[in-house]
Design a protein around this motif. Structure first.
Motif, PDB file in Angstrom:
ATOM      1  N   PHE A  42       9.172  16.736 -33.052  1.00 25.40           N
ATOM      2  CA  PHE A  42       8.569  15.726 -33.907  1.00 25.40           C
ATOM      3  C   PHE A  42       8.874  14.330 -33.373  1.00 25.40           C
ATOM      4  O   PHE A  42       7.996  13.473 -33.256  1.00 25.40           O
ATOM      5  N   PHE A  43      10.121  14.133 -32.995  1.00 25.40           N
ATOM      6  CA  PHE A  43      10.491  12.808 -32.510  1.00 25.40           C
ATOM      7  C   PHE A  43       9.878  12.486 -31.156  1.00 25.40           C
ATOM      8  O   PHE A  43       9.669  11.328 -30.839  1.00 25.40           O
ATOM      9  N   GLN A  44       9.612  13.544 -30.364  1.00 24.84           N
ATOM     10  CA  GLN A  44       8.942  13.270 -29.093  1.00 24.84           C
ATOM     11  C   GLN A  44       7.557  12.676 -29.337  1.00 24.84           C
ATOM     12  O   GLN A  44       7.096  11.837 -28.581  1.00 24.84           O
ATOM     13  N   THR A  45       6.894  13.106 -30.395  1.00 24.65           N
ATOM     14  CA  THR A  45       5.541  12.591 -30.619  1.00 24.65           C
ATOM     15  C   THR A  45       5.569  11.276 -31.379  1.00 24.65           C
ATOM     16  O   THR A  45       4.738  10.407 -31.147  1.00 24.65           O
ATOM     17  N   ILE A  46       6.520  11.105 -32.271  1.00 21.71           N
ATOM     18  CA  ILE A  46       6.431   9.957 -33.162  1.00 21.71           C
ATOM     19  C   ILE A  46       7.290   8.787 -32.724  1.00 21.71           C
ATOM     20  O   ILE A  46       7.048   7.642 -33.104  1.00 21.71           O
ATOM     21  N   TYR A 105      16.307   8.583 -40.449  1.00 17.89           N
ATOM     22  CA  TYR A 105      15.750   9.895 -40.753  1.00 17.89           C
ATOM     23  C   TYR A 105      16.366  10.971 -39.861  1.00 17.89           C
ATOM     24  O   TYR A 105      16.727  12.063 -40.297  1.00 17.89           O
ATOM     25  N   LEU A 106      16.518  10.603 -38.583  1.00 17.96           N
ATOM     26  CA  LEU A 106      17.099  11.532 -37.618  1.00 17.96           C
ATOM     27  C   LEU A 106      18.505  11.949 -38.054  1.00 17.96           C
ATOM     28  O   LEU A 106      18.850  13.128 -38.091  1.00 17.96           O
ATOM     29  N   ILE A 120      16.304  22.100 -35.652  1.00 15.17           N
ATOM     30  CA  ILE A 120      16.655  21.082 -34.666  1.00 15.17           C
ATOM     31  C   ILE A 120      15.518  20.920 -33.658  1.00 15.17           C
ATOM     32  O   ILE A 120      15.107  19.807 -33.319  1.00 15.17           O
ATOM     33  N   GLN A 121      15.011  22.065 -33.193  1.00 15.08           N
ATOM     34  CA  GLN A 121      13.922  22.015 -32.226  1.00 15.08           C
ATOM     35  C   GLN A 121      12.699  21.306 -32.827  1.00 15.08           C
ATOM     36  O   GLN A 121      12.052  20.487 -32.186  1.00 15.08           O
ATOM     37  N   ARG A 122      12.444  21.609 -34.088  1.00 13.38           N
ATOM     38  CA  ARG A 122      11.288  21.007 -34.758  1.00 13.38           C
ATOM     39  C   ARG A 122      11.451  19.482 -34.837  1.00 13.38           C
ATOM     40  O   ARG A 122      10.518  18.726 -34.550  1.00 13.38           O
ATOM     41  N   ILE A 123      12.660  19.067 -35.184  1.00 13.86           N
ATOM     42  CA  ILE A 123      12.898  17.625 -35.267  1.00 13.86           C
ATOM     43  C   ILE A 123      12.722  16.984 -33.898  1.00 13.86           C
ATOM     44  O   ILE A 123      12.122  15.921 -33.751  1.00 13.86           O
ATOM     45  N   TYR A 124      13.264  17.680 -32.880  1.00 17.46           N
ATOM     46  CA  TYR A 124      13.163  17.127 -31.530  1.00 17.46           C
ATOM     47  C   TYR A 124      11.700  16.951 -31.141  1.00 17.46           C
ATOM     48  O   TYR A 124      11.290  15.874 -30.686  1.00 17.46           O
ATOM     49  N   LEU A 127      18.932   9.539 -27.446  1.00 19.16           N
ATOM     50  CA  LEU A 127      20.392   9.406 -27.408  1.00 19.16           C
ATOM     51  C   LEU A 127      21.042  10.373 -28.379  1.00 19.16           C
ATOM     52  O   LEU A 127      22.183  10.784 -28.195  1.00 19.16           O
ATOM     53  N   PHE A 128      20.285  10.730 -29.425  1.00 18.30           N
ATOM     54  CA  PHE A 128      20.855  11.642 -30.407  1.00 18.30           C
ATOM     55  C   PHE A 128      20.665  13.099 -29.995  1.00 18.30           C
ATOM     56  O   PHE A 128      21.131  13.990 -30.671  1.00 18.30           O
ATOM     57  N   PHE A 129      19.957  13.301 -28.905  1.00 21.25           N
ATOM     58  CA  PHE A 129      19.736  14.682 -28.467  1.00 21.25           C
ATOM     59  C   PHE A 129      20.497  15.002 -27.183  1.00 21.25           C
ATOM     60  O   PHE A 129      20.623  16.157 -26.825  1.00 21.25           O
ATOM     61  N   VAL A 130      20.996  13.970 -26.489  1.00 25.84           N
ATOM     62  CA  VAL A 130      21.691  14.269 -25.229  1.00 25.84           C
ATOM     63  C   VAL A 130      22.918  15.132 -25.466  1.00 25.84           C
ATOM     64  O   VAL A 130      23.374  15.818 -24.563  1.00 25.84           O
ATOM     65  N   LYS A 131      23.453  15.118 -26.688  1.00 22.79           N
ATOM     66  CA  LYS A 131      24.661  15.914 -26.902  1.00 22.79           C
ATOM     67  C   LYS A 131      24.409  17.406 -26.673  1.00 22.79           C
ATOM     68  O   LYS A 131      25.298  18.123 -26.263  1.00 22.79           O
ATOM     69  N   TYR A 132      23.164  17.830 -26.900  1.00 22.99           N
ATOM     70  CA  TYR A 132      22.864  19.244 -26.637  1.00 22.99           C
ATOM     71  C   TYR A 132      22.876  19.534 -25.133  1.00 22.99           C
ATOM     72  O   TYR A 132      23.329  20.588 -24.701  1.00 22.99           O
ATOM     73  N   ASP A 133      22.366  18.559 -24.343  1.00 23.86           N
ATOM     74  CA  ASP A 133      22.438  18.729 -22.881  1.00 23.86           C
ATOM     75  C   ASP A 133      23.876  18.837 -22.432  1.00 23.86           C
ATOM     76  O   ASP A 133      24.239  19.707 -21.637  1.00 23.86           O
TER      77      ASP A 133
END
Lengths: 334, 217
Positions: A74-78, A298-299, A68-72, A87-93
């Motif tokens: 990755f998405f920050q850069t790409i 992909y996400l 999950i961290q790797r995807i996150y 929006l797909f990561f706020v659920k972790y917050d």
């Protein structure tokens, strides 16, 4: 650093899609005789690095959170538009906030159940802020949600309410961003998701014989099905909701899901169909090379993959028959 | 049977006879106690077995459900869902007396908080399979407590039965025969002594008579 344009991201992702877990790999994992055999299948894929670090198959959660961290990252850069992909990561917050708040109201410290991978906000910040009850440095949607929680809890602490307020705040934020960005594709996606979750909530509430009052505050905002819809449905039998939703895109999910639910009392089929449906919605749009759709696809495919691996690993570790594992297995993206 | 090492005196004999009477009475009482305890024990064990099988069956099912709920959610989300319970249970443990054995008695009372939801988590981020397994688990709890009570009772009772049986056997096969033997030994010894002293007396009398006859001659 690559320039995060939509076309670049889409191209990059098309290349990566081939490395997603394919159907026959999943099938081989399900058929594997033991948990470590199932992991071996994974070591032939992108997960190889993570798998080799595992001391034993029981630690598979580490592998997944690492991914999950790797995807996150990755998405920050790409990501051509981080605000949308986030929006797909706020659920972790929001998950971390729930844990921290619940722990705070119980007067204890809690570290174990926090997810420190994938969140958009730093965990240390969150911890500090909940401790000091100072939320000024957070985005407004989180600040407002937290203030609402504190107000609701001032009279009496109800842990369900903490979860409910934060869930609602999360969806409110998601819809707000979708509207602001004028992204109809995602808006529709989240609307469908909220609908399906609300229908599931309705079925669950109905099962435990609670009233509409109880259901009302559990419903997520932004759903096309308003409170009135559920108020009427509360009076009717469960089968009727199938007819009432016959014109919806997800009528098949509801029909099949409710059918097995009535037969077996289990919502697992409904949940599987729900995930499959949402994935197929995104899948249908993935060939648009100039939109954000392939990126989102992909996400979600990655999230789906993680879910699949978790189901298989839990099943394998506990010696669940392959048949029962397969019943819960989601479809794959590619 | 070995004879106790005692002085074969009349006082010892009376003492032993008294002890024997007590032992015989004690033996009868203990035997009655043992029989009654066995009767109760058999009943309890049968009930225990039934309850255990039932609880185990349901527990297996509930844990199976729970496992699948766990499979579709990540560990953290599941733990978050149940980390703040809304339901409280009050347990009172007191004592009950079965045949002078103190066995535990567990009283169970759920403190209901009407206004709070029985499920301490939101429904949006959790799986529907969680509701079912939590409901089953909460149904099983009272029965698990009952089972705990019953199982401990059986254990304590079994211990006590074993102790009692050992006492009964000791009395029946060792103490009582030993005392009877000793009593017989003392009686015989005393009879023997008596006969010896009588013979001696007769002999002495004879000797005295002999002597007086000689002097008169």
């Amino acid at each position: 650093m690559p320039k995060p344009s939509i076309a670049y991201a889409a191209a990059h992702i098309f290349a990566l899609e081939n490395r997603l877990l394919s159907r026959d790999r999943v099938e081989r994992m399900v058929e594997a005789p033991s948990a470590s055999e199932a992991l071996k299948v994974l070591s032939e894929t992108d997960y190889a690095a993570g798998v080799s670090e595992l001391a034993q198959p029981h630690d598979y959660e580490e592998l997944l959170s690492g991914e999950i961290q790797r995807i996150y990252d990755f998405f920050q850069t790409i990501s051509p538009d981080p605000e949308i992909t986030n929006l797909f990561f706020v659920k972790y917050d929001f998950h971390n906030l729930k844990v921290l708040l619940k722990a705070a109201y119980q007067g204890r410290e809690e570290d174990e159940f926090l997810i420190d991978s994938g969140g958009t906000l730093s965990l240390d910040h969150l911890k500090e802020a909940v401790k000091e009850e100072d939320y000024t440095q957070f985005p407004h949607y989180i600040r407002e949600a937290l203030e609402e929680v504190h107000e609701a809890m001032s009279f009496r602490v109800d842990p369900q309410k903490i979860s409910v307020i934060l869930d609602r705040a999360m969806y409110k934020h998601i819809f707000h961003v979708c509207r602001k960005k004028k992204n109809d594709f995602l808006l529709e996606y989240f609307k469908l998701q909220a609908d399906l979750i609300n229908i599931r909530t309705f079925l669950r509430v109905k099962k435990i014989n609670q009233t509409f009052e109880f259901l009302k505050h559990l419903l997520l905002p932004g759903s096309e099905l308003g409170q009135d819809f559920f108020f009427d449905s509360m009076e009717e039998s469960v089968e009727d909701i199938v007819d009432r939703l016959a014109s919806k895109k997800y009528s098949r999910v509801v029909e099949k899901g409710v059918e097995t639910y009535l037969k077996t009392g289990s919502l697992s089929t409904y949940e599987r169909l729900m995930d499959d449906f949402l994935l197929s919605y995104v899948k249908a749009a993935r060939w648009n090379p100039l939109g954000i759709e392939p990126v989102i696809g992909y996400l979600l495919a990655k999230e789906n993959e993680i879910r699949i691996i978790r189901i298989i690993m839990v099943g394998k570790i506990n010696n669940i028959p392959s048949q029962i594992i397969r019943e819960r297995l989601r479809d794959v993206y590619v | 049977m070995a004879v106790m090492r005692v002085n074969p005196t009349r006082m010892e004999l009376t003492r032993l006879k008294k002890r024997l009477a007590t032992a015989v009475r004690g033996h009868k009482l203990l035997k009655d106690k043992r029989d009654e305890m066995m009767r109760r024990f058999v009943g309890l064990v049968r009930k225990n077995k039934e309850l255990r099988e039932q609880v185990e069956k349901e527990l297996t099912k509930a844990l199976g459900d729970f496992l699948m709920a766990r499979a579709v959610m990540s560990t953290e989300v599941l733990e978050e869902a149940v980390m703040y319970p809304t339901r409280e249970v009050e347990l009172k443990v007191s004592k009950r007396n079965i045949m002078s054995v103190d066995v535990p008695k567990i009283e169970y009372e759920e403190k209901s908080q009407e206004s709070l939801s029985p499920y301490p988590y939101g429904f949006a981020s959790t799986s529907g399979e969680l509701d079912g397994s939590i409901a089953t688990l909460s149904e099983i709890l009272p029965r698990m407590l009952e089972l705990a009570e019953l199982e401990k009772t059986c254990q304590l009772l079994a211990d006590e039965i074993e102790k009692t049986r050992r006492r009964v056997n000791a009395l029946e096969h060792i103490m009582i025969p030993q005392m009877e033997e000793t009593i017989r030994y003392i009686t015989m010894k005393m009879d023997e002594d008596e006969r010896a002293s009588r013979t001696r007396l007769m002999k002495v009398k004879d000797m005295i008579e002999e002597r007086s006859r000689q002097s008169s001659d």
